[in-house]
Design a protein around this motif. Structure first.
Motif, PDB file in Angstrom:
ATOM      1  N   ALA A   7      17.204   5.229   9.655  1.00 46.66           N
ATOM      2  CA  ALA A   7      15.845   5.593   9.234  1.00 46.66           C
ATOM      3  C   ALA A   7      15.769   6.949   8.563  1.00 46.66           C
ATOM      4  CB  ALA A   7      14.898   5.546  10.432  1.00 46.66           C
ATOM      5  N   GLY A   8      16.677   7.852   8.901  1.00 47.66           N
ATOM      6  CA  GLY A   8      16.627   9.185   8.314  1.00 47.66           C
ATOM      7  C   GLY A   8      15.318   9.894   8.617  1.00 47.66           C
ATOM      8  N   GLU A   9      14.718  10.482   7.562  1.00 45.08           N
ATOM      9  CA  GLU A   9      13.499  11.269   7.743  1.00 45.08           C
ATOM     10  C   GLU A   9      12.331  10.437   8.259  1.00 45.08           C
ATOM     11  OE1 GLU A   9      10.894  14.566   5.158  1.00 45.08           O
ATOM     12  OE2 GLU A   9      12.404  13.292   4.184  1.00 45.08           O
ATOM     13  N   LEU A  10      12.342   9.139   7.964  1.00 40.63           N
ATOM     14  CA  LEU A  10      11.246   8.275   8.410  1.00 40.63           C
ATOM     15  C   LEU A  10      11.111   8.274   9.927  1.00 40.63           C
ATOM     16  CD1 LEU A  10       9.080   6.050   7.802  1.00 40.63           C
ATOM     17  CD2 LEU A  10      10.953   4.384   7.997  1.00 40.63           C
ATOM     18  N   LEU A  11      12.221   8.438  10.661  1.00 40.33           N
ATOM     19  CA  LEU A  11      12.175   8.339  12.118  1.00 40.33           C
ATOM     20  C   LEU A  11      11.216   9.351  12.725  1.00 40.33           C
ATOM     21  CD1 LEU A  11      13.573   6.526  14.230  1.00 40.33           C
ATOM     22  CD2 LEU A  11      15.185   8.401  14.640  1.00 40.33           C
ATOM     23  N   GLY A  12      11.003  10.461  12.067  1.00 42.97           N
ATOM     24  CA  GLY A  12      10.051  11.456  12.559  1.00 42.97           C
ATOM     25  C   GLY A  12       8.633  11.227  12.100  1.00 42.97           C
ATOM     26  N   HIS A  13       8.387  10.102  11.384  1.00 41.61           N
ATOM     27  CA  HIS A  13       7.051   9.847  10.831  1.00 41.61           C
ATOM     28  C   HIS A  13       6.610   8.408  11.058  1.00 41.61           C
ATOM     29  CE1 HIS A  13       6.598  13.756   8.861  1.00 41.61           C
ATOM     30  NE2 HIS A  13       7.882  13.661   8.534  1.00 41.61           N
ATOM     31  N   VAL A  14       6.864   7.886  12.248  1.00 40.61           N
ATOM     32  CA  VAL A  14       6.402   6.530  12.588  1.00 40.61           C
ATOM     33  C   VAL A  14       5.418   6.576  13.753  1.00 40.61           C
ATOM     34  CG1 VAL A  14       8.431   5.332  11.688  1.00 40.61           C
ATOM     35  CG2 VAL A  14       8.443   6.156  14.063  1.00 40.61           C
ATOM     36  N   ALA A  25       2.065  17.214   4.479  1.00 40.62           N
ATOM     37  CA  ALA A  25       2.684  17.759   3.273  1.00 40.62           C
ATOM     38  C   ALA A  25       2.944  16.616   2.295  1.00 40.62           C
ATOM     39  CB  ALA A  25       3.975  18.497   3.612  1.00 40.62           C
ATOM     40  N   PRO A  26       1.888  15.994   1.787  1.00 38.81           N
ATOM     41  CA  PRO A  26       2.070  14.792   0.953  1.00 38.81           C
ATOM     42  C   PRO A  26       2.843  15.045  -0.332  1.00 38.81           C
ATOM     43  CG  PRO A  26      -0.203  15.558   0.869  1.00 38.81           C
ATOM     44  CD  PRO A  26       0.467  16.335   1.949  1.00 38.81           C
ATOM     45  N   ASP A  27       2.822  16.279  -0.824  1.00 42.11           N
ATOM     46  CA  ASP A  27       3.529  16.576  -2.068  1.00 42.11           C
ATOM     47  C   ASP A  27       4.972  16.988  -1.836  1.00 42.11           C
ATOM     48  OD1 ASP A  27       1.192  16.107  -3.525  1.00 42.11           O
ATOM     49  OD2 ASP A  27       0.529  18.187  -3.302  1.00 42.11           O
ATOM     50  N   ALA A  28       5.342  17.197  -0.577  1.00 39.52           N
ATOM     51  CA  ALA A  28       6.676  17.718  -0.278  1.00 39.52           C
ATOM     52  C   ALA A  28       7.656  16.640   0.145  1.00 39.52           C
ATOM     53  CB  ALA A  28       6.580  18.783   0.819  1.00 39.52           C
ATOM     54  N   ALA A  29       7.188  15.421   0.296  1.00 42.75           N
ATOM     55  CA  ALA A  29       8.066  14.333   0.756  1.00 42.75           C
ATOM     56  C   ALA A  29       7.783  13.083  -0.059  1.00 42.75           C
ATOM     57  CB  ALA A  29       7.832  14.071   2.253  1.00 42.75           C
ATOM     58  N   ASP A  30       8.688  12.135   0.037  1.00 45.49           N
ATOM     59  CA  ASP A  30       8.528  10.886  -0.695  1.00 45.49           C
ATOM     60  C   ASP A  30       7.374  10.068  -0.136  1.00 45.49           C
ATOM     61  OD1 ASP A  30      10.699  11.514  -2.267  1.00 45.49           O
ATOM     62  OD2 ASP A  30      12.116  10.441  -0.980  1.00 45.49           O
ATOM     63  N   LEU A  54       0.849  -1.187   0.000  1.00 45.24           N
ATOM     64  CA  LEU A  54       0.000   0.000   0.000  1.00 45.24           C
ATOM     65  C   LEU A  54       0.885   1.238   0.000  1.00 45.24           C
ATOM     66  CD1 LEU A  54      -3.022   1.099   0.469  1.00 45.24           C
ATOM     67  CD2 LEU A  54      -2.321   1.297   2.871  1.00 45.24           C
ATOM     68  N   THR A  55       0.640   2.156  -0.912  1.00 47.67           N
ATOM     69  CA  THR A  55       1.408   3.400  -0.973  1.00 47.67           C
ATOM     70  C   THR A  55       0.731   4.467  -0.122  1.00 47.67           C
ATOM     71  OG1 THR A  55       2.157   2.879  -3.223  1.00 47.67           O
ATOM     72  CG2 THR A  55       2.348   5.166  -2.502  1.00 47.67           C
ATOM     73  N   VAL A  56       1.507   5.084   0.773  1.00 45.14           N
ATOM     74  CA  VAL A  56       0.994   6.139   1.652  1.00 45.14           C
ATOM     75  C   VAL A  56       2.019   7.268   1.691  1.00 45.14           C
ATOM     76  CG1 VAL A  56      -0.416   4.627   3.086  1.00 45.14           C
ATOM     77  CG2 VAL A  56       1.977   5.001   3.689  1.00 45.14           C
ATOM     78  N   PRO A  57       1.601   8.480   2.031  1.00 40.06           N
ATOM     79  CA  PRO A  57       2.565   9.586   2.095  1.00 40.06           C
ATOM     80  C   PRO A  57       3.428   9.488   3.349  1.00 40.06           C
ATOM     81  CG  PRO A  57       0.381  10.348   2.745  1.00 40.06           C
ATOM     82  CD  PRO A  57       0.214   8.919   2.274  1.00 40.06           C
ATOM     83  N   LEU A  58       4.689   9.830   3.215  1.00 45.54           N
ATOM     84  CA  LEU A  58       5.543   9.892   4.399  1.00 45.54           C
ATOM     85  C   LEU A  58       4.983  10.900   5.389  1.00 45.54           C
ATOM     86  CD1 LEU A  58       8.230   9.206   5.879  1.00 45.54           C
ATOM     87  CD2 LEU A  58       9.232  11.157   4.656  1.00 45.54           C
TER      88      LEU A  58
END
Length: 523
Positions: A205-212, A90-95, A82-86
């Motif tokens: 994790a990089g940027e992902l660590l702030g979005h879990v 800001a779904p258009d500003a991140a992978d 399933l594809t979800v925004p990071l």
């Protein structure tokens, strides 16, 4: 060394944390009295506010996607990504990121009632593994006949962009770190171990660590619900999974259907209270174990349950002074021994194994307690680790500010923790330091979840649950506007699916027919 986590019985993992979110509002203060009979003045008054019922246009492509299902594993399971925004803000500003999904199709030949989404807890437990190893084949036959059983690994977990923090060798060293420091050198070593753990998570994790966060995982659940074609979410969550399910209800009350929250946690409690409550929960479980042990001819803690704690503490102190051989490359340290004991508190099925392991340790062999500790940490026989402990810390530390700002604060709290559990108190107080110097700021805070307007929700609590104390179930049931509390008078972590006909029958009737039990029902 433990981070705060909760395990589920039946060999599947679950665990707990506390939630928070930028959408929390209201003022600090004491929660209103708990009509379910739990303690009052335990939590905060700020409330998780629901999101708009209208799906924003920027998110519509995610909600409109189609899953590409493929066969996976035995028993006819199907998997998809399933594809979800990071970043939902800001779904258009991140992978974008991809989260793993699995389903077992309904066994009835007719059209299924819908999807039953499940989560085993953690945070960090794999819902994909849970479906393939238990829920997809082991839930009651009537439930599997009616529903597609669906699991989604939350972001950062297992197959969903997993957070990895240490090498296996580094994790071995980390788990041996002394979590009950006796002097300045041991305190410094604990901080160094926690800092290395956190730095490893950030590097990986990089940027992902702030979005879990749990809030983001709940938003992923809503995307999945829509993609599966379900008007409302039907959900079974254990342990931390109750927090995920309750968060969903708080954010999307109008899209919340039949939710079973088993082994509930109380989201209104700050981290220190959560840790202290859990300390008391494990002490309750240890008391039950000690009473049972005293009745057995092979009890290594003696025939006086009231003296069992002191006997165990003495054994752990001896191991702290001189670690035990295990027949392998690793010795049994005090930290590993304590973890081994804690792991056996999750289910009374492990009590005979713990008696033997303690007997062996008393005789100088640490292999039994080490094996119990390894099962807790998901350490495989080849020395490899899953990502459960890494995801556990990552989610806990983003969901809520740390319990303590440093070792001095943890030491100051030790008397209160030891009052909750003379055996485990010091360990639990210092274990809470894992989030103290976390590399990303928490995005949440403790808050109440009311979910006004949601369909009836079923909360299940076990009276002697070690990992999610019964008072948490009382607290969550009192907060949720439409909740009913089902009480299981028993031992171990969680209740549904363990073979109690009263619990299983009540939950089955709710899932299949929408029948809500009488408030206050006990099994």
């Amino acid at each position: 060394m433990e981070t705060r986590r909760l395990l589920r019985t039946s060999g599947t993992l679950t665990a707990a944390a506390a939630l928070l979110l930028s959408a929390c509002t209201a003022q600090d203060g004491s929660a209103p009295p708990n009509p379910a009979g739990g303690n009052v003045d335990r939590g905060v008054d700020r409330v998780l506010e629901p999101l708009s019922a209208e799906i924003p246009g920027s998110l519509r492509p995610y909600y409109d996607q189609e899953l590409d299902w493929r066969d996976c594993g035995p028993e006819g399971f199907q998997c998809a990504d399933l594809t979800v925004p990071l970043d939902y803000e800001a779904p258009d500003a991140a992978d974008d990121i991809e989260v793993a999904v699995v389903r077992a199709r309904a066994t009835d030949d007719g059209e299924p009632t819908g999807s039953l989404l499940v989560n085993p807890g953690g945070p960090g437990g794999s819902a994909v593994d849970f479906v393939q190893n238990f829920a997809g084949v082991g839930l009651p036959a009537d439930v599997r006949a009616a529903y597609d059983i669906v699991g989604m690994d939350p972001r950062g977990v297992s197959r969903s962009e997993p957070v990895e923090c240490l090498t296996d060798e580094e994790m071995d060293a980390h788990t041996q770190t002394d979590v009950t420091p006796d002097d300045a050198a041991e305190t410094a070593a604990l901080k160094e171990a926690n800092d290395a753990f956190a730095a490893g998570c950030a590097d990986d994790a990089g940027e992902l660590l702030g979005h879990v966060s749990t809030v983001e995982a709940a938003r992923d659940l809503d995307v999945l619900r829509e993609v599966l074609g379900d008007e409302k979410l039907t959900y079974l969550g254990y342990s931390y999974g109750t927090f995920l399910g309750a968060t969903y209800a708080g954010l999307f009350p109008s899209r919340s259907g039949r939710l079973v929250l088993d082994g509930a946690m109380d989201p209104s409690l700050p981290a220190e209270k959560l840790n202290r409550d859990q300390t008391a929960g494990f002490d309750t479980a240890f008391t039950a174990f000690a009473e049972d042990c005293a009745e057995q001819s092979d009890c290594p803690l003696g025939d006086d349950p009231e003296a069992a704690g002191a006997t165990l503490a003495s054994l752990l102190a001896d191991i702290d002074e001189k670690p035990l051989p295990t027949g392998g490359d690793r010795e049994l340290t005090e930290s590993l021994a304590t973890t081994g004991v804690i792991s056996a508190m999750y289910t009374e099925q492990y009590w005979p194994r713990l008696r033997q392991a303690l007997t062996d340790a008393r005789d100088g062999d640490g292999a039994g307690l080490l094996a119990l500790s390894d099962s807790y940490y998901e350490r495989a026989p080849d020395g490899s680790y899953g990502n459960l402990m890494y995801a556990n810390a990552a989610v806990n530390c983003i969901d809520q500010p740390a319990a303590f700002d440093g070792a001095e604060a943890a030491e100051a709290a030790v008397p209160d923790f030891e009052k909750a559990s003379p055996v485990f108190g010091r360990n639990f107080a210092y274990s809470a330091l894992i989030c103290t110097d976390w590399p990303v700021e928490p995005t949440g805070r403790a808050h109440r979840i009311e979910a006004e307007g949601a369909d009836p929700i079923l909360v299940v609590g076990t009276t002697r649950d070690p990992a999610t104390p019964y008072v948490w179930a009382e607290g969550l049931a009192a907060q949720l506007d439409s909740a009913t509390l089902l009480t299981f008078d028993g031992d171990g972590h969680t209740a549904y699916g363990r073979g109690d006909t009263c619990v299983d029958g009540t939950v089955n009737s709710y899932l299949l027919e929408g029948t809500v039990p009488d408030d206050g029902k006990r099994c």
